[in-house]
Design a protein around this motif. Sequence first.
Motif, PDB file in Angstrom:
ATOM      1  N   LYS A 288       0.830  -1.205   0.000  1.00 13.86           N
ATOM      2  CA  LYS A 288       0.000   0.000   0.000  1.00 13.86           C
ATOM      3  C   LYS A 288       0.864   1.256   0.000  1.00 13.86           C
ATOM      4  N   GLN A 293      -1.276   1.455  -5.037  1.00 17.33           N
ATOM      5  CA  GLN A 293      -0.718   0.244  -4.444  1.00 17.33           C
ATOM      6  C   GLN A 293       0.127  -0.501  -5.479  1.00 17.33           C
ATOM      7  N   LEU A 343      -6.171   2.337  -5.782  1.00  7.25           N
ATOM      8  CA  LEU A 343      -6.577   1.763  -4.501  1.00  7.25           C
ATOM      9  C   LEU A 343      -7.952   1.107  -4.574  1.00  7.25           C
TER      10      LEU A 343
END
Length: 356
Positions: A288, A293, A343
């Motif tokens: 992350k 990510q 994300l």
Amino acid sequence: MLSFVNANNYQATVVKLSPTYYYELNETTTDEGALDTMGNAPKPGSFNGDYGVGGPEVGGEGPLTVFSADDFNGIPVPGLGGTDNLAHYSNNSGHVTLGDGNLYASSSITVALFFKAGPAQGGDRLFTNNISDPTKSFQVNVANNGLVLAVDPSNTGIAAERTLYMEDNSGPDRRLIQSDSGWFHVVASTSGDSGNERAANFRLWINGVDRTENLQPDSTGWGIDTGQAKIGGRRADPADSTTHSGAQDEVAIWLDRVLTDQEAMSLWEAAITEKTIPLVITDIEVLKNADDQDVKISWNSRRGKIYGVYSTTNLIDGDWEELDDSVEGDGEITSFTYPGIPLNDKKRFYRVVELE
């Protein structure tokens, strides 16, 4: 997670036994040298000779069968990968220089390889570390009387060497220098604190058969040259008479280790048993970041092989996106990181393919 591979039974078994060095000799050009699959060699071995003009060859056909006294067609060895497996052909005019012989020397040592028989010119080297120290020197040769193991370049006879005789010890086994015999699988080892002790402790398996009892003293003498470990030759000149007339494949070297009977036999069993070792994605790690990510994908691999990594969000109707088609294998495990994934990307599938 999907993956595809062509890792073959023999190669996978060798790697599992953790040799110090392993030269599969699958190269199709001499440009990058001979690769050590284990990654322990300081640099690739160099091909010495005039390759590609009717002399030595890389990328030649590997063994499909090995010699059998009972079957003219030989014993199939599908575990090597069939026609996909390649080999190095010395052809009396080329060999592979591995590097400083001291890096390929130890009092206990095992060498496993396949070789294609050809007539000897008095002392062809299949493998030599070219070391003078009898407590570490090791040579696997073929000569006028067939296969010879040697440990002391300054000595001859019972303190230094053994020649392979026929199964009934009636005379030298010259089948290993006859071109029509084809390929042989050899596992040779020794250990000890002196040349004399190491000569007495030779072990030898030929095509899955323990032939140690057929090793007999000889009085030829086996010199060294250059101080460089070599496959298929001895001297600096690749066309020297000590260069092998045949071919070599799958050369594995264990330092400070003598393979057990069971381990030696496991190599033979792997060679004669066709089995594909599946490529498996072993780990997917999500990393992350503040705004996106990264995904790190790891899989079992072989050093020097080229892999492609692909991704899709829909296994049914989605197209596979190519992330990278030139990931080079690092060793037993290779990883690739795919950066910058949004994300909100919650589901994604990955595929790894061995390309070459």
